[in-house]
Scaffold this motif. Structure first.
Motif, short mmCIF file in Angstrom:
data_model
loop_
_atom_site.label_atom_id
_atom_site.label_comp_id
_atom_site.label_asym_id
_atom_site.label_seq_id
_atom_site.Cartn_x
_atom_site.Cartn_y
_atom_site.Cartn_z
N GLU A 86 6.29 13.15 -14.76
CA GLU A 86 7.57 13.64 -15.27
C GLU A 86 8.73 13.15 -14.40
O GLU A 86 9.79 12.78 -14.90
N VAL A 87 8.53 13.16 -13.09
CA VAL A 87 9.59 12.71 -12.17
C VAL A 87 9.84 11.22 -12.35
O VAL A 87 10.99 10.77 -12.39
N ARG A 88 8.78 10.44 -12.50
CA ARG A 88 8.94 9.00 -12.71
C ARG A 88 9.70 8.74 -14.01
O ARG A 88 10.57 7.86 -14.07
N GLN A 89 9.40 9.49 -15.06
CA GLN A 89 10.07 9.31 -16.34
C GLN A 89 11.54 9.69 -16.24
O GLN A 89 12.40 9.04 -16.83
N GLN A 90 11.85 10.76 -15.50
CA GLN A 90 13.24 11.17 -15.32
C GLN A 90 14.03 10.11 -14.57
O GLN A 90 15.16 9.77 -14.93
N VAL A 91 13.44 9.58 -13.51
CA VAL A 91 14.11 8.54 -12.72
C VAL A 91 14.35 7.30 -13.58
O VAL A 91 15.42 6.69 -13.53
N THR A 102 0.83 -1.20 0.00
CA THR A 102 0.00 0.00 0.00
C THR A 102 0.86 1.25 0.00
O THR A 102 0.60 2.20 -0.74
N GLN A 103 1.91 1.26 0.81
CA GLN A 103 2.80 2.42 0.84
C GLN A 103 3.47 2.63 -0.51
O GLN A 103 3.59 3.77 -0.97
N GLN A 104 3.90 1.57 -1.14
CA GLN A 104 4.57 1.68 -2.44
C GLN A 104 3.61 2.21 -3.51
O GLN A 104 3.98 3.06 -4.32
N VAL A 105 2.38 1.73 -3.50
CA VAL A 105 1.39 2.18 -4.48
C VAL A 105 1.06 3.65 -4.27
O VAL A 105 1.00 4.43 -5.23
N VAL A 106 0.89 4.05 -3.03
CA VAL A 106 0.57 5.45 -2.74
C VAL A 106 1.73 6.35 -3.15
O VAL A 106 1.53 7.41 -3.75
N THR A 107 2.96 5.93 -2.87
CA THR A 107 4.12 6.72 -3.27
C THR A 107 4.18 6.84 -4.79
O THR A 107 4.45 7.92 -5.31
N TYR A 108 3.91 5.78 -5.49
CA TYR A 108 3.92 5.79 -6.96
C TYR A 108 2.86 6.74 -7.50
O TYR A 108 3.11 7.53 -8.41
N SER A 161 18.09 5.79 -14.53
CA SER A 161 18.47 4.41 -14.21
C SER A 161 18.82 3.63 -15.47
O SER A 161 19.69 2.76 -15.45
N LYS A 162 18.19 3.95 -16.59
CA LYS A 162 18.48 3.27 -17.84
C LYS A 162 19.88 3.65 -18.34
O LYS A 162 20.60 2.81 -18.87
N GLU A 163 20.28 4.90 -18.14
CA GLU A 163 21.61 5.36 -18.55
C GLU A 163 22.70 4.70 -17.70
O GLU A 163 23.79 4.41 -18.20
N GLN A 164 22.43 4.47 -16.44
CA GLN A 164 23.43 3.93 -15.53
C GLN A 164 23.55 2.41 -15.62
O GLN A 164 24.48 1.84 -15.05
#
Length: 65
Positions: free
Chosen positions: A24-29, A12-18, A33-36
């Motif tokens: 935009e922030v999710r896409q940047q993250v 539940t905590q993970q879903v709420v955080t998501y 991570s894909k570059e690294q």
């Protein structure tokens, strides 16, 4: 029964955080991570390609000028 309650709480905590994180922030993250990420060769085979390349380079005769 306590372990299943903890699991439900964690999920539940993970879903709420998501959901609360802007798209935009999710896409940047995700892009960061894909570059690294390591190359597919390293992820699949570990250090084997590098070791093989080093052995091949050592076996080649060196040019003398």
């Amino acid at each position: 029964m306590a372990k299943s309650d903890d699991l439900v709480k964690y999920i539940t905590q993970q879903v709420v955080t998501y959901i609360e994180t802007p798209r935009e922030v999710r896409q940047q993250v995700k892009a960061i991570s894909k570059e690294q990420r390591e190359s597919w060769q390293t992820r699949w085979f570990g250090m084997l390609p590098l070791a093989t390349r080093m052995l091949i380079d050592q076996a080649k005769p060196k040019k003398v000028k």
